[in-house]
Structure formats: C-alpha cells, structure tokens
Write an enzyme that holds these catalytic residues in place. Structure first.
Site, mmCIF file in Angstrom:
data_model
loop_
_atom_site.group_PDB
_atom_site.id
_atom_site.type_symbol
_atom_site.label_atom_id
_atom_site.label_comp_id
_atom_site.label_asym_id
_atom_site.label_seq_id
_atom_site.Cartn_x
_atom_site.Cartn_y
_atom_site.Cartn_z
ATOM 1 N N GLU A 1 0.846 -1.196 0.000
ATOM 2 C CA GLU A 1 0.000 0.000 0.000
ATOM 3 C C GLU A 1 0.879 1.243 0.000
ATOM 4 O O GLU A 1 2.102 1.162 0.178
ATOM 5 C CB GLU A 1 -0.964 -0.013 1.191
ATOM 6 C CG GLU A 1 -1.973 -1.150 1.109
ATOM 7 C CD GLU A 1 -3.008 -1.123 2.217
ATOM 8 O OE1 GLU A 1 -3.058 -0.151 2.975
ATOM 9 O OE2 GLU A 1 -3.761 -2.103 2.326
ATOM 10 N N HIS B 1 -9.085 10.164 2.590
ATOM 11 C CA HIS B 1 -8.702 9.030 1.754
ATOM 12 C C HIS B 1 -8.841 9.442 0.295
ATOM 13 O O HIS B 1 -9.842 10.045 -0.099
ATOM 14 C CB HIS B 1 -9.579 7.818 2.044
ATOM 15 C CG HIS B 1 -9.013 6.533 1.525
ATOM 16 N ND1 HIS B 1 -9.040 6.203 0.188
ATOM 17 C CD2 HIS B 1 -8.385 5.507 2.153
ATOM 18 C CE1 HIS B 1 -8.454 5.033 0.020
ATOM 19 N NE2 HIS B 1 -8.044 4.581 1.195
ATOM 20 N N ARG C 1 -0.932 9.471 1.558
ATOM 21 C CA ARG C 1 -2.330 9.753 1.257
ATOM 22 C C ARG C 1 -2.624 11.241 1.086
ATOM 23 O O ARG C 1 -3.440 11.631 0.245
ATOM 24 C CB ARG C 1 -3.217 9.186 2.369
ATOM 25 C CG ARG C 1 -3.416 7.683 2.275
ATOM 26 C CD ARG C 1 -4.241 7.165 3.428
ATOM 27 N NE ARG C 1 -4.552 5.749 3.232
ATOM 28 C CZ ARG C 1 -5.156 5.002 4.130
ATOM 29 N NH1 ARG C 1 -5.518 5.521 5.297
ATOM 30 N NH2 ARG C 1 -5.411 3.729 3.888
ATOM 31 N N HIS D 1 -11.511 10.589 6.221
ATOM 32 C CA HIS D 1 -11.260 9.184 6.533
ATOM 33 C C HIS D 1 -10.819 8.922 7.964
ATOM 34 O O HIS D 1 -11.326 7.999 8.606
ATOM 35 C CB HIS D 1 -10.197 8.654 5.561
ATOM 36 C CG HIS D 1 -9.904 7.199 5.683
ATOM 37 N ND1 HIS D 1 -10.881 6.226 5.582
ATOM 38 C CD2 HIS D 1 -8.734 6.521 5.892
ATOM 39 C CE1 HIS D 1 -10.336 5.021 5.730
ATOM 40 N NE2 HIS D 1 -9.039 5.179 5.937
ATOM 41 N N ARG E 1 -1.421 9.512 8.606
ATOM 42 C CA ARG E 1 -1.301 8.104 8.979
ATOM 43 C C ARG E 1 -0.840 7.253 7.807
ATOM 44 O O ARG E 1 -1.359 7.363 6.695
ATOM 45 C CB ARG E 1 -2.647 7.580 9.501
ATOM 46 C CG ARG E 1 -2.624 6.089 9.831
ATOM 47 C CD ARG E 1 -3.899 5.640 10.495
ATOM 48 N NE ARG E 1 -5.066 5.702 9.636
ATOM 49 C CZ ARG E 1 -5.355 4.816 8.686
ATOM 50 N NH1 ARG E 1 -4.535 3.817 8.437
ATOM 51 N NH2 ARG E 1 -6.452 4.946 7.971
#
Length: 512
Positions: A114, A228, A272, A339, A374
């Site tokens: 990811e 997100h 992100r 998110h 994060r």
C-alpha cells in the site's frame, strides 16, 4: 482495592475489544458500551488490512521509517517504536484468536503493498474484508467470555469525582443513567461525520473527543484530518482500498493523463495527503468532475483482470458492479473523502490521559504514532497494540490509584463575532468544514469558520441522541478549526494554501 476493578469500555472496535479482553485476563469486571450494535464499528469497515513486519526481508526499522516519513516527521518516535516492535506479536495473537488472514496455495500468508510502504507488509483477510474478519473474531471472543455488553447506549458525559473518572453518564433509548466504574476506556473512533463526504460509519460523530473535552482532558493534533484519496463517486460513498493501487491501478484525469506522477515520484503510492490533494487539484481543473481509477490493465486479459479483481477485492467488486460498472474494462470515478482523525485525546504509551482513571485507545486517542498523516494500514495495528497496553495497566492502576501528572485543557470559549451565519444544521456544519477546514485551508477561511461556529452554539440542553451528537460534532469542529488556525504552516494532511510548503518538520527522518 481488594475487589476486582470495574472497567467500562466505551466503543467496540479493535481497540476497545482488545483492551476489554486484556483487562478481563487481569481479573477486571468489564462492561462494553456501544451506541449502536457491538459489530457496527469503523473496524468492521476497514478493507486494506493490517501492517506489520512479519515477513522475511522486512524489518521493524523499515516499518518505523515508513511511518515517520508518511507522518511528515510529526510522529512521536517512541510511540512508533512501540507500534512496530509490538505489532508482530499482536498480529500473531489475532491469528490465534481465529482471524483467517489470506494465504496462498502453499499455505503462506499473502502480503499486500500500500501507499508509502517500502515493503509489501500488509496482511489481509477475505481479500478486502480484513476489518470484518477482525471484528467477528473479537466480538465472538467477547461474547464467549460473558462480558456485559450494553448496546444502543450513548456515552453523554464523563462522571468525575475529585478529578478522577468514576463512570459515564449515558443515554439508553430515552433513559439517562450513570454507569459507575473504577476506570473508563474511551474507544469511540473518530469524527468523520464532521464532513459531508466520509468513509466513516454514521456512528463517527466525535463523541469520545467531545466527552473528553468537556471533562477538561488534554487533546492534541486535531488539525490533522486524513482524507482518503479514492472513494467511489457514484452512488453512496464507498471506499476503494489503497490496496487496489498497490496492485497496479492508476489515476487518470479526463484527458487520460496519469497526473499523480506530476505530484510525487511515487505517483499513486505516495502518502495519502499527497495523492488526495493531487486528485483535488485535478478535479478543480476539470470543473469538479471526479477523476478515474483505472484498474483495467493490472492483469493480462480482460477476463483475467475481472477474475482477479473479483477474488482479491470481492467487497469492492460487488460495490462497483452494483453501480453498473465493469471495472475490468472501464475506470471507476473516485474522489477524496474524510477518513481518519490523526489527533485526539492525548495519551501516554499505555493509553492514560490527563484525567486519572480515563484511558483512550484507537482513533479517539492521540498516541503520537501517526504524526501529520497516517501510514496506510497502521490504524488496525494501533488499535491492537495500544488497546492491549491500556488493558494491561488498568487493573494495577486502579488498585494503586497512582497516575502520572499531566496538563489538562479546557474547551475553547470564543466570543461570537458579527457574521452572516445560516441556521445551524448538521448539513450546514459539514458544508462549512468541507469548504474551510477540509483538504486545503487558509487563515481567512478558518477564521470565517471559527466565527460561524461561535455563533451557532449547541442546543441549550441536548436530550435526544441526535441533539447530543450534533453538540459533540460542533464542539469537535471548534477544536479542529482552532488547532488548524494555530498551526500556520503546512504539515502533512494539514495543508495551508497561505503557506503551502511543508517546511515545518520537527523531526528529520533518516533512511534505514
């Protein structure tokens, strides 16, 4: 204290149930309180997986480095070290609990990649249903242990005695009552409902942060709200996991240009906050139209791609198909959405807050592990690691009555200035936050938002669940905006258009 400590866990996701199980192991009498059903949590919605240095070739140092880089250096390195070092053990405990992480034909754990990870260290279950697998296993174990479970019960306020948390005032249906406890563990999740577009379930109304603020607990980093990048822009909002991009899907604008590479050399697998802003900029250039996530080329033929997408991402595949899209042959429209809340109630490394007897774990807590942004799939890991740590200390803390000293805070009180504010509704609040405290902020917009929030004010005596939730959202919105105003420079997910260069890192991240 000779009797078993009474522990009240408010919230039933991975952090809360892990804490509850650990406290049970220490002989505590545990009650789990949740404002919906036990299984209606953000954990159950998590798709991507849980990160951990459990594979050959990976190291905890590399995981730590990736977490610090994604967090723009604003993380607490000691907390990140705890996360990555204890994470593998917590993952093994989840396997022992019955979580069936996906394995290949030879029985080996499968690993996913990811964004912002330097190594494919993501474990997943059911393809893209990792959170549901974790929730089911934890809920089953809690029920088997005979724990008292109070569903459809909303925590209204913390009960304090001599400055110590001794229970929670709750609303169950129309009935208000106080549940006494020797220790209270907040595990209520985040505040995604501050925004009109969110991946969060409807229960994410900032209740835990609001309860803590009203009690005077310290909070930090509330300006760091993660958006997100890829949420379906067709029909009801539905998250399209980071893992889809990890498997090779790319982002394209109306002209077919792969614009993410213009924003960062890692393209779709950049942190992100970077990818979300790149999408927002692309949408601005095309009059607000969503961008496209193109997964059509991640396997050889059309039929091979369709079969892979259906098996690797069954939940997303069903959602996309239900919207009439065959994503093996056509890109899907996506847009950013709120998110995750990186800040929250400030804790030490064992979940203790600034109020004796009060703990916070999971998204409601500010442990320091996430910094300004994060790292993907660290949220479930944080819940498991710090939930276990809090559950392990609650009994000895209750028996000794000891508590480390910590600074407390009080909710900000701002005089209402003259401003043309619409009547307060949750919809109006969400629109205000999206426009002025969303992906991109500036001093003028934040000041306007602060003025409107000051004018609105909560209901004089909120009594219904909806009124209490609205009051909580309003209080947390004020705290988010105040924090965003106070941080004048950009940092990670907190992007100021009036100071766009992220030149405010207080930690330099050295390569491993």
């Amino acid at each position: 204290m000779t009797t078993a400590p009474r522990v009240l866990v408010v919230g039933s996701g991975i952090a809360g149930l892990t804490a509850a199980l650990r406290a049970l192991d220490d002989g505590c009498r545990v009650t789990v309180l949740t404002k919906d059903t036990l299984d209606h949590t953000a954990t159950a919605h998590a798709q991507g997986g849980i990160a951990g240095a459990v594979f050959a070739g990976d190291t905890t140092d590399a995981h730590l480095h990736d977490t610090l880089v994604a967090g723009a250096g604003w993380n607490d390195p000691e907390a990140v070290r705890v996360l990555v070092d204890e994470g593998p053990l917590r993952i093994r405990e989840l396997v022992d609990l019955g979580v069936a992480f996906d394995r290949d034909a030879d029985g080996r754990l499968m690993r996913g990649l990811e964004a912002a990870h330097s190594y494919p260290r993501i474990l997943h279950a059911g393809g893209d249903a990792t959170g549901r697998a974790l929730q089911d296993a934890l809920s089953s174990r809690i029920r088997s242990r005979g724990v008292e479970i109070r569903e459809n019960t909303l925590a209204v306020d913390l009960v304090l005695r001599d400055g110590r948390a001794v229970g929670v005032d709750v609303l169950a249906g129309r009935d208000r009552q106080v549940i006494d406890a020797d220790a209270v563990i907040l595990a209520t999740g985040g505040a995604g409902l501050l925004y009109p577009h969110t991946t969060n379930p409807a229960v994410a109304t900032g209740d835990g942060v609001a309860v803590a603020l009203r009690a005077g607990a310290r909070v930090d980093d509330l300006e760091f709200v993660q958006f997100h990048p890829t949420v379906l822009a067709a029909g009801e909002a539905f998250l399209v996991s980071e893992a889809v991009r990890g498997e090779g899907a790319v982002l394209r604008d109306d002209s077919g240009h792969r614009f993410a590479l213009d924003a960062h050399p890692d393209g779709e697998l950049a942190p992100r906050d970077v990818v979300s802003r790149a999408i927002a900029d692309a949408m601005l250039r095309q009059n607000g139209r969503p961008v496209e996530l193109d997964a059509t080329g991640i396997r050889g033929t059309e039929s091979e791609t369709r079969a892979f997408l259906a098996s690797r991402f069954p939940t997303i595949h069903d959602a996309v198909t239900a919207r009439g899209i065959d994503w093996a042959v056509a890109p899907v429209p996506v847009t950013p959405a709120a998110h995750y809340l990186m800040g929250g109630v400030t804790t030490d490394l064992d979940g203790r807050t600034s109020i004796p007897g009060l703990y916070a774990v999971g998204e409601v807590a500010r442990t320091g592990v996430h910094g300004a942004n994060r790292l993907a799939s660290n949220s479930l890991l944080e819940g498991a690691v710090f939930g276990a740590r809090a559950g392990a200390v609650v009994a000895p803390d209750a028996r000794s009555r000891a508590w480390p000293s910590a600074r407390q805070s009080t909710p900000a009180r701002r005089a209402a200035s003259a401003v043309d504010a619409p009547p307060f509704t949750r919809t109006a609040l969400q629109a205000l936050m999206w426009e002025h405290a969303g992906l991109v902020r500036n001093a003028d917009g934040l000041a306007h938002a602060a003025s409107v929030l000051a004018v609105w004010g909560p209901a004089s005596a909120p009594s219904t669940a909806a009124e209490i939730e609205d009051a909580n959202l309003l209080l947390v919105a004020r705290a988010v905006v105040d924090a965003a105003l106070a941080r004048s420079g950009s940092a990670g997910a907190h992007h100021r258009s009036d100071d766009p260069v992220d030149a405010h890192r207080h930690v330099e991240v050295a390569p491993c």
